[in-house]
Design an enzyme around this catalytic site. Structure first.
Site: not given
Ligand code: NDP
Length: 447
Positions: A91, A112, A115, A127, A166-167, A211, A242, A379
């Site tokens: 993820k 990630q 996290k 990622k 997204g990023d 976020t 964002n 998410s």
């Protein structure tokens, strides 16, 4: 200085991944924290858990051909690094930015893993992205690019395998095009294959805001732990995408005054507090540059190009643009200017020297792995709602997000205490995230 076993692991990471400097930096930052864990848990070293964690399970690099509005063909490069699936499906988001190369995707994928572990939710780490530059491209060009990107990516992802989001450069519009192409190719309405979707086709309330809101909640907890609050504090937020916009929104609701924000062209300083409606109009509706904000707002608001936003004195700094944006020099300026707390909305926005300066000065430093985990946590809640064909209210979803951020904050502090580093959120986050993944890997055998 690293623990002796870790020194040779780090050397081997440098040798095996030449030139990937952001990845090296991310690995080193984690290795610097986990020395004490190896003393308590020799089984991790015996099973070579760290060497395994530093090597992605799978790395996919692919060609993305697409045609612009004039009929010219362009070739970009697509990436998906499926780093670790011990805790759940891979993820992590997709980044579309010209600076993207394997080293950036690997640093983001590596971060990630820990996290996602820290959230306590069943998600592994991955990622992806592309060196495609969406700036100045028409809607149809972006749609064609996303469709071409997914035409390869679709065979590698799935709700039980790998779930992108997204990023930078990938928001709800891009997620929509990507999901549409996935659905078309596979003939499956597999909602939980991607998160950050629009509300009308399986998206979750609060995902867009998560976020930024989560980062503000995390900083609020750090401030409360020091007996203070956002009330009356001057806050500087970098970026205006964002993460930045929803960080500003929640900080304002919590009583802080956001005096500056930025994009890659420069920053605006607005001492009365950023006008969020105007910022959203300029950035999300009209897609203009930051100077347009200063022009329309008028008064004493000014636009500054070519300088660091971190030169502005403030009590709270919330970097929400990109990696390595706060250098040692910036950190020194922030400390001199009276900064008491830093919450990283972006991934790895502070250089190692900057982190050292903050920690030595006693600034509460909330690392991205913890402070920006609200995005991926929400998410995972989107996946949960998709799986049960349910949709939660905004209020309930925001409450869940706040509880998750409070829990992450508490665990960072508790773990840092347990390992003799009280108040060190970075060590707490790295150790807690690492232990969750390491324990799962031990249980699953040689994966
Ligand atoms: P967006 O694309 O929405 O916004 C990015 C913002 O940062 C823009 O204002 C952009 O300015 C600025 N920016 C990007 N690159 C640079 C650069 N090299 N120099 C200066 N400014 C730059 O991205 P997000 O808000 O989604 O992401 C921001 C950060 O937060 C990233 O580090 C991302 O990895 C991290 N993050 C995002 C999550 C999410 O849910 N979206 C979750 C967790 C972390 P310009 O438009 O001029 O390029």
């Amino acid at each position: 200085m690293l623990h002796e076993k870790l020194d040779s692991i780090y050397d081997s990471v440098l040798r095996r991944n030449p030139g990937e400097i952001e990845f090296h930096q991310a690995v080193r930052e984690v290795l610097e924290s986990i020395g004490p864990v190896l003393g308590k848990h020799p089984e991790y070293a015996e099973s070579k858990i760290i060497e395994r964690i530093c090597e992605p399970e799978r790395q996919i690099i692919f060609r993305v051909p697409w045609e612009d509005d004039q009929g010219e063909v362009h070739i970009n490069r697509g990436f998906r690094v499926e780093f670790n699936s011990a805790l759940g499906p891979y993820k992590g988001g997709l980044r579309f930015h010209p600076s993207v190369y394997l080293g950036i995707v690997k640093f983001l994928g590596f971060e990630q893993i820990f996290k996602n572990g820290l959230t306590g939710l069943p998600i592994g780490g991955g990622k992806g992205g592309s060196d495609f530059d969406p700036k100045g491209r028409s809607q149809r060009e972006i749609m064609r690019f996303c469709q071409s990107f997914m035409t390869e990516l679709y065979r590698h992802i799935g709700e039980y395998t790998d779930v992108p989001a997204g990023d930078i450069g990938v928001g709800q519009r891009e997620v929509g095009y990507l999901f549409g192409q996935y659905k078309r190719i596979t003939n499956r309405y597999e909602s939980a294959v991607i998160t950050g979707k629009g509300l009308s086709y399986g998206g979750a309330q609060v995902r867009t805001e998560a976020t930024g809101y989560g980062c503000a909640f995390f900083v609020d907890e750090m401030l409360k732990a020091r007996g203070t609050s956002f009330d009356g504090k001057r806050v500087v937020v970098s970026g205006s995408g964002n993460v930045a916009v929803y960080t500003i929104e929640k900080v304002q609701q919590l009583g802080g005054t956001v005096i500056a924000c930025s994009d890659s062209s420069g920053y605006v300083i607005d001492n009365k507090g950023i006008d969020l409606d105007l910022l959203k109009q300029i950035k999300q509706v009209e897609h203009l540059r930051m100077d347009a904000y200063a022009k329309r707002r008028g008064g004493e608001v000014s636009f500054v190009a070519g300088r660091s936003i971190w030169e502005l004195p403030c009590e709270v700094a919330m970097p929400s643009a990109t990696q390595n944006e706060i250098t040692g020099k910036d950190a020194e300026a922030l400390v001199r200017g009276g900064c008491v707390a830093v919450g990283e909305g972006a991934n790895m926005p502070t250089t190692p020297e900057g982190i050292r300066i903050f920690q030595e000065a006693g600034v509460a430093f909330g690392p991205g792995k913890a402070a920006n985990a609200g995005g991926v946590a929400t998410s995972a809640l989107e996946m949960q709602q998709n799986a049960s064909r349910d949709s939660w209210t905004f209020e309930f979803s925001e409450r869940r997000l706040q509880e998750i951020m409070q829990d992450i904050h508490g665990r960072c502090l508790k773990t840092a205490d347990e390992y003799g580093m009280p108040g060190n959120y970075a060590a707490g986050a790295n150790i807690d995230g690492f232990k969750r993944v390491a324990d799962a890997m031990l249980s699953l055998g040689l994966i």
